[in-house]
Design a protein around this motif. Sequence first.
Motif: not given
Length: 548
Positions: A197-203, A276-285, A305-309
Motif C-alpha cells: 500500500l505504501f508503494t502504491e501511495q508513493l506511485d 514538503y508537498i505530499d507529506g508522505f515520503f520514502h524514509a530509507d533512500p 519504511m515511510v515518514g509522514r508530516l
Amino acid sequence: MFSLTQTSSRQREIIEIVFSNGWDYMRGLLTGRKTDEPQIPRPEVLRKILVELGPFYVKLGQLLSTRPDLLPPSYIEALTALQANVPPVPWDEIEFLIRQQLQQPLEDVFSEINPVPVAAGSIGQIHKATLKDGRQAALKVQRPGIDKIVAQDSTLIKAIAELVALTEFGQNYDIVNLADEFTKTVKSELDFRQEGLFTEQLDRNLAKSPWFDPEELVIPDIYWEISTEKLLAIEWLDGTALLQADITLPAGEIAPRTRRQAITTLLFRAFFQQIYIDGFFHADPHPGNIFYLKDGRIALIDCGMVGRLDPRTQQLLTEMLLAIVDLDAQRCSQLTLELSEAGEAVNLVRLKNDYDRLLRKYYNLNLSELNFSEIFYAILQVARNNKIKLPGNLGLYAKSLANLEGVARKFNPDINVFEEVKPLITDLFRRQLIGDNPIPTLLRTALDFKSIYLKTPRQLEVLLEGLTSENLQWNLNLKELSSVRRSMDDSANRLSFSVVVGSLIIGAAIISSGAQSQQLSLISNVLFAVASFLGLWLVISILRSGLK
C-alpha cells in the motif's frame, strides 16, 4: 523482575550475549543490582550485540538508525550498516512458506523461481521469479517463525524498558513509550501488504509533479493477485544500484557529467516533493534503494519504511531550511520550540547560545559548501542537550535527507546542494502563501478583507463609546502573573510585619521610660522580648528567601 534468578532460555541467552560483550550497565540492570549512570556501549559494540541477538534486534537497530533525534551521528552510521549483516534462510523453508501462502502448486503460478536469494533482511528475503504470464517479479518472503520471535522478544524489550524507566535517563527519553513505538513498528512490518500500500501511495503521489518529469522516475508495481501477509510480489526492475551504475551513454546523447547532474536534480526534486508537498515520503533512500535502470530512468525500491508530516510541520521545516541558509540562531531556536512536543520549561538563553555556537562554524563558508544533513543532525543534538523532545517523524526526516545528500555527493561530487535547494524553497514559500491555485486563495483573502472592512467601523464606534463613557473594561491574562503576585504579597506582608515590630519596640521604649511600677516594667520587657523574637524571625526569613 527481569533478573538472573528468574529467567527463560531467551532471557539467559540475552544476558550471556550482553556479558560476553562487556556492557556493564545492562549487566547490572539485568541482574538487579544497583547501576551507575546509564552508559550506551560504543557504536561497534552495540551493533555487534544486536546482530548476535538475532533478526528482531537487528530490525530494532535499523529503526534506531532512523532516529538521529535520539542518538549521535556515530551510532546512526554504525546501525545503518546492519542492513547487510543478516544470513539468508535455506530455500526449503522459504519454499514451504510460499506454498502455504499461495495455497496452490508453485508450478501453477511461476514458471521459474531462483532459490538463491537476491538479498536477505531481518524480516524477509528477496527471490527473483518469473510468473506464468511472463512477468518477472521480486518475491519478498517473510522469514519463517519471525512472527513468534517478534512476539516473544517484544515482551522482553518492554520489560527491560520498564527497568530503564526507573532511571533519570529512562524518564528523560520516555523509554517505555519508545520501546512500545518500536515494537509496534516491527509488528506492523510483518504484514507485507502494508508495504504494498505504501508503494502504491508513493506511485500515485509521484505520478504528477510541478518540479520534474514523472516519466523519469519509476516506482515498481505490486502484483496483488499473488501477494499475502507474508509474501509480496513486486515488479522486477532491470538495473543496478545508482552508485555502481555505469552512466556512460552512446554518442550523440547527453554527456555523462551532465546526465549525473540531471539525475541529482531529479532525486532532490522528487524527495522534496514527497517531504514538503505530499507529506508522505520514502524514509530509507540509502544507496541500495535507488536504482539506475537499463533504460536510463531512476527507480525507488523497498518502500516499506515511510515518514509522514502534517502541513504545519512541513511549513516549520521549510522555514528551518531558510533559517539555516540565513544562519539565524534566534529563528532556529524559535522553530525548534514550535516543533517540540510539550515538556519541561526550556532555558531560552542557553538554547540560543547553543545555536550561535553551532552556526558560527558556517559563517565563513560559501553556501555551496553547507552540508544540510550535518547541520540537521547538529540541530537534533542541540535539542537533545536542552532536553527538548521532538516528534519521532523528524528523525525519519533528518535521516532521509542525510541519506539523500550522502548518495548525491558520492554520485555527483560536483554537486552544489544550495543551488539544488534554493529554487525549491522559493517555490515552497510561494505555495504556502498562495497555494497551488491562486484564484481561490485571492478570493478568500478578499472576503477576509471585506469582513474586516465591514466590522471595523462598528468596533471602533464601540471602543470610542467605552472611552467617552468611562465604562471601558480590559480583560488581561498575563503568563507567570501568579508568581509575581505572590512575590508582591510576600513583600507587603514583610513590610507590614516590620511596621508591627517597629511599633512594638517604640511602644516598649515609651512604657519603659515612663514606667513607675513593677507591672509596667514587666509589660515593657515582654514587649521588647516579643519584638526581638519577631525581628529575628523576619531577618532569618529575608535571608532564606535571598538564598533561593
